[in-house]
Write an enzyme that holds these catalytic residues in place. Sequence first.
Site, short mmCIF file in Angstrom:
data_model
loop_
_atom_site.label_atom_id
_atom_site.label_comp_id
_atom_site.label_asym_id
_atom_site.label_seq_id
_atom_site.Cartn_x
_atom_site.Cartn_y
_atom_site.Cartn_z
N HIS A 1 -3.41 7.16 1.69
CA HIS A 1 -3.73 6.14 1.28
C HIS A 1 -5.25 5.46 1.83
O HIS A 1 -5.44 5.40 2.97
CB HIS A 1 -2.76 4.59 1.95
CG HIS A 1 -2.91 2.74 1.67
ND1 HIS A 1 -4.06 3.08 0.65
CD2 HIS A 1 -3.55 1.89 2.69
CE1 HIS A 1 -3.66 1.26 0.89
NE2 HIS A 1 -4.11 0.84 2.24
N ASN B 1 -10.27 -0.24 -0.34
CA ASN B 1 -8.63 -0.57 -0.11
C ASN B 1 -7.88 -0.79 -1.59
O ASN B 1 -8.21 -1.97 -1.25
CB ASN B 1 -8.26 -0.83 1.52
CG ASN B 1 -6.71 -1.37 1.42
OD1 ASN B 1 -6.13 -0.74 0.24
ND2 ASN B 1 -6.85 -1.52 2.37
N CYS C 1 0.85 -1.12 -0.42
CA CYS C 1 0.10 -0.38 -0.11
C CYS C 1 0.74 1.26 0.23
O CYS C 1 0.54 2.46 -0.30
CB CYS C 1 -1.04 -0.14 1.06
SG CYS C 1 -2.56 -1.18 1.59
#
Length: 330
Positions: free
Chosen positions: A255, A285, A114
Site C-alpha cells: 500500500h 496515498n 487501505c
Amino acid sequence: MTTTGIAITGSGAATPSVLLDNHQLSQLVETSDEWISSRTGIRQRGLATTEVRLSQMAASACQNAIAMAGVQPTDIDLIILATSTADDLFGSASQIQAQIGATKAVAFDLTAACSGFVFGLVTASQFIRNGVYKNVLLVGADILSRWVDWSDRRTCILFGDGAGAVVLQASDRDNLLGFELKSDGSLNSSLNLACQPEPKALTPEITIGQGKYLPITMNGQDIYRFAVKKVPEVVEKALFHSGLTAADVDWLILHQANQRILDAVAQRLKIPPHKVISNLANYGNTSAASIPLALDEVVRSGKIQSGDIIATAGFGAGLTWGSAIFKWGN
C-alpha cells in the site's frame, strides 16, 4: 467439491486529471515540497473535482482491466468494490455494474480502508475456488480528498484520489499462492473518518443523531510504528502459507502510504530496493486504489511479466492489515 484455481489476468486504472503538487499545497498550509517529499516521498496527488463520481472513475478502471483480460462485461459474474468513500452510503458497486454493462454480475461494496484491495482479493478468490463464479472484477477506489481537512498539514499532504481494478478468472492452476489477514480494533482511534451525529429533537421526549462525518484524523507516528512492525510479519506469514520465502518474490507492491514505510518493510524482509514498486510520488496515498494502481502501471510498462511472483500488503484504518502472494497472469 473440486477446488478451482485462480488467475489474475487483467488490470486497469483511472486517476483524476487535476493535479495538486507540493508547491501548490504549500500555499494552503505551512509546508514545503522539501518537507513533504523528504518525509513521505509524495510530490503530487490527483484530485477529483466536484463533478467526478467515484463510480465513474472506478468504472473506467474496470473497463481497462476487462479489456486487458480479453473478456466481455457480460462475462463478469461478480463485482467487488473496495472503498471507504462510496458515492452512496448504501453502496456504489451496483452503479459500476450498470455503467460497464455487466448485466449478469452481482455487485457489492467492501470496506477495509487501505487494506481493502487485499481483503477484496481474498474475498473474490473464495467465490472462484468454491466454483460459484468464474469471472470476478475487483476494483479498489477512493476519493479521500473529499474527507480531508485541508487546513491540517499532518493529513492533507498525504492523500490523493484514484481507482485500480483487476480481473480474476477460474483457472486449472491456482495463482493465488497464499494470504494472511489481520484486524485490531483496539487501535481504531489511530486513523479515523468518524461519524459524529448532531442532536436533532424530533419530539420533546425523543432526540436522535443526525448524520455527519468528521474529516480524517490520524496519529502518524502510531501508524508508522504499526506498519513497520506488522506488515513484514503478515507478509512472512503469507509467504509461509505459499511455501515460499522473501527470496522467491519478484516484486513487492505495498500500500502506497509513505516511502519510509515502504523502505523499512522491504529492509526487514530483505527484499532489495529494485524489487519494490513505488509510485506514490505521483499519486499520494489513494487508499484501496493504491496497490492496483501501482500494479497496473508496472504491468503496462512491461516490468511485470506473466508468471512473476508478487507479494502485496495493505494496511490502514480499522486497524486492518493483510498480505496476498500471487503469480501474475495465466
